[in-house]
Design an enzyme around this catalytic site. Structure first.
Site, PDB file in Angstrom:
ATOM      1  N   GLU A 301       0.837  -1.201   0.000  1.00  0.00           N
ATOM      2  CA  GLU A 301       0.000   0.000   0.000  1.00  0.00           C
ATOM      3  C   GLU A 301       0.874   1.254   0.000  1.00  0.00           C
ATOM      4  O   GLU A 301       2.081   1.197   0.237  1.00  0.00           O
ATOM      5  CB  GLU A 301      -0.911   0.041   1.242  1.00  0.00           C
ATOM      6  CG  GLU A 301      -2.145  -0.848   1.177  1.00  0.00           C
ATOM      7  CD  GLU A 301      -3.276  -0.239   0.360  1.00  0.00           C
ATOM      8  OE1 GLU A 301      -3.071   0.842  -0.236  1.00  0.00           O
ATOM      9  OE2 GLU A 301      -4.364  -0.845   0.307  1.00  0.00           O
ATOM     10  N   ASN A 432     -10.549   5.332   1.842  1.00  0.00           N
ATOM     11  CA  ASN A 432      -9.362   4.818   1.166  1.00  0.00           C
ATOM     12  C   ASN A 432      -8.604   5.961   0.506  1.00  0.00           C
ATOM     13  O   ASN A 432      -8.425   7.000   1.118  1.00  0.00           O
ATOM     14  CB  ASN A 432      -9.757   3.710   0.178  1.00  0.00           C
ATOM     15  CG  ASN A 432      -8.802   2.534   0.239  1.00  0.00           C
ATOM     16  OD1 ASN A 432      -7.588   2.706   0.256  1.00  0.00           O
ATOM     17  ND2 ASN A 432      -9.339   1.328   0.282  1.00  0.00           N
ATOM     18  N   ASP A 481      -9.546   1.548  -4.657  1.00  0.00           N
ATOM     19  CA  ASP A 481      -8.593   1.568  -3.548  1.00  0.00           C
ATOM     20  C   ASP A 481      -7.798   2.871  -3.620  1.00  0.00           C
ATOM     21  O   ASP A 481      -8.361   3.953  -3.522  1.00  0.00           O
ATOM     22  CB  ASP A 481      -7.710   0.323  -3.629  1.00  0.00           C
ATOM     23  CG  ASP A 481      -7.063  -0.041  -2.298  1.00  0.00           C
ATOM     24  OD1 ASP A 481      -6.753   0.873  -1.521  1.00  0.00           O
ATOM     25  OD2 ASP A 481      -6.858  -1.238  -2.042  1.00  0.00           O
TER      26      ASP A 481
END
Length: 574
Positions: A301, A432, A481
């Site tokens: 991430e 997100n 995302d």
């Protein structure tokens, strides 16, 4: 049959409907209340011959089920036969709402033995027929509340890798239907006539199959055709690929930055020698993902580019690690924790601000040690911060989420230089990706559960106003995302479980879809000396052993090189 069914009392023409896909389309429409005209000449696999009994058998089978159906037998490459087919629908049912041109055939003839009659038959059913049908249906479709045309193309024509020797005539006809679709979709805009195409894969008589197949069943294509033919479909000019109960929509999309026809925004060359010299760049697919590093993160991430060092930082959220990709390609672990590290950002001193569970910390990069922590914003262990980024004023904004099923308990928190926090937006299920416009006045942020990307006016004091929906990503492409913005105002979003990245223009219109080699892209950021590389983290998290065998590179770091470079991210002010 509920009166709210989108096909109730609609009138449809389906060609090539005596068996296989066409018969299944017709039966599905009629079962939902449509009145259907089926047409079929009853030819063999080479498009030759005529057998009216084929459509008669199909008609009787449909009537035995109580369906309102009539039949037509005609040579559709002939304009008069197409006109008669449309007139039959009007005479029998008084209107026309849907035209599905499914008729076609597949046979092989090598280029050296190509015959005029063979080519004429292929072009007749795939080029002449859809043109004549559309011509005579057009005035009636203009009167419909939801006029739809569905043509038929083929992956074997569109994709070189799936083509086969001997399919020149077939491919010419099927690619022609893509061009016809494009032209009709533009001509139909003024009248609300939506024109799309299906590219089906199904085991029918074209495969030499006589018994019901166990895979690639025709009925698994039908839901996609029903959608394209219904009022539920609001798009035009799309090709819907359908195979084995799976669907993906595609279209020929222009590269970003093009000003057609004078500027292709690509490689310039003025001579044969220059074209030859620059050929590798000319043919380069800028949107083809390539692997940057074998990172095998469980849940990669929050990639962040550091222009001063030329390093890329990113996290393994569930692994509790901050990674550093050095300019020489080496990947090192900069920091490791027992906590979940959800997001990070650069500071103006070259350090990193990052999240640990429900708190925020500052990492001294040179020392590899944390030198400052915030208080935790939540006492329950299921809560943690997810993605985050810095605002133009140098404050860190990150989204708090609950890993348990607690509904819309997520919120956006803003942290100042002393790591004091304030909630600036709530009522989110799974906050997100975040990104600011170049002028810093607009914030984009994601709620993954609702598949929503929001846009808000961002005030200098760090408050949000006028929060509106920017885009809702397609349900069939996973969940949105992480995000990044390019210099044209385009927004790139990673689609977790969707195996792709999507790009939306500044107005929220989908312009590009980049297929990834792994199913779970997670986040992205622009980097490189010219900010022309879009780095993409991916995940292995939650994948089964079988899925990991199929996608062994899940969790690795990838990149693409879009036509338009990206925006640098704002830094945290220590």
């Amino acid at each position: 049959m509920p009166s709210t069914d989108p096909f109730m009392n609609k009138v449809a023409i389906v060609t090539g409907a005596a068996q296989g896909l066409g018969l299944d389309y017709a039966a599905a429409l009629a079962a939902r209340g449509a009145r259907v005209v089926i047409s079929d000449l009853g030819t063999d696999r080479s498009g030759e011959g005529r057998d009216p009994s084929a459509v008669s058998v199909a008609l009787q089978a449909l009537k035995d089920q109580g369906f309102d159906v009539v039949a037509h037998v005609g040579q559709l490459e002939n304009e008069d036969e197409c006109r008669q087919l449309v007139e039959l629908a009007i005479a029998q049912f008084g209107a026309l709402d849907i035209l599905i041109h499914n008729a076609g055939w597949v046979d092989y003839q090598g280029i050296e033995t190509q015959e005029q009659a063979f080519l004429d038959r292929a072009l007749g059913i795939s080029v002449h027929a859809p043109v004549w049908l559309a011509k005579h249906a057009w005035k009636h479709l203009k009167l419909s509340a939801a006029p739809r045309i569905v043509l038929t193309t083929s992956d074997r024509a569109m994709y070189q890798r799936y083509s086969q020797p001997g399919l020149v005539a077939y491919s010419a006809g099927k690619m022609a239907q893509v061009g016809i679709m494009n032209a009709l979709s533009m001509e139909g805009l003024a009248h609300g006539i939506l024109v799309n195409a299906i590219s089906p894969v199904a085991k029918t008589r074209m495969w030499g199959v006589t018994l019901p197949p166990e895979e690639l069943k025709p009925e698994w294509v039908t839901p996609g055709v029903l959608y394209l033919a219904s009022a539920l479909c609001r798009d035009t000019g799309y090709i819907l690929r359908a195979s084995n109960g799976q669907f993906t929509a595609t279209r020929f999309s222009e590269n970003s930055g093009v000003s057609y026809p004078r500027d292709l925004a690509r490689v310039e060359a003025s001579s044969l020698a220059e074209v030859a010299e620059r050929w590798s760049s000319i043919k380069e697919c800028h949107y083809l993902p390539f692997k940057v590093a074998n990172t095998r993160t469980d849940l990669g991430e929050s990639p962040v580019w550091d222009p001063r060092s030329g390093a890329l930082y990113f996290v393994d959220l569930t692994g509790g690690r901050i990674h550093q990709l050095l300019p020489d390609g080496e990947v090192t672990v900069l920091y490791e924790s027992a906590a979940r590290i959800g997001a990070l950002a650069l500071t103006d001193q070259g350090n990193l601000v990052f999240t640990e569970d429900a708190s925020v910390a500052i990492l001294d990069v040179a020392q590899g040690k944390v030198r400052q922590y915030s208080a935790s914003v939540h006492h329950r262990s299921s809560y943690r911060f997810n993605d985050g980024a810095c605002d133009p004023q140098g404050r860190f904004v990150t989204g708090l989420m609950d890993e348990g099923p607690s509904g819309k308990t997520g919120a956006l928190f803003r942290f100042d230089g002393e790591l004091h926090d304030e909630v600036i937006h709530d009522d989110l299920a799974l906050p997100n990706g975040l990104a600011w416009s170049q002028d810093g006045q607009t914030l984009f942020f994601v709620d993954s559960v609702s598949r929503s990307i929001y846009r808000a006016e961002y005030l200098e004091e760090g408050r949000l106003e006028h929060v509106t929906l920017f885009a809702e990503t397609p349900a069939e492409l996973g969940r949105p995302d992480g995000i990044a913005l390019d210099r044209e105002g385009g927004l790139w979003v990673c689609q977790f479980n969707g195996s792709c990245l999507l790009r939306y223009d500044r107005h929220g219109h989908l312009t590009d879809q980049v297929v990834m080699p792994v199913p779970r892209p997670t986040s992205c950021c622009f980097g490189g000396a010219a900010m022309d590389t879009l780095y993409i983290t991916t995940a292995r998290f939650g994948m089964s052993p079988a899925e990991l065998r199929h996608y062994p590179d899940a969790g690795d770091l990838y990149a693409i090189r879009p036509e338009v470079g990206g925006l640098a991210r704002f830094a945290f002010k220590e």
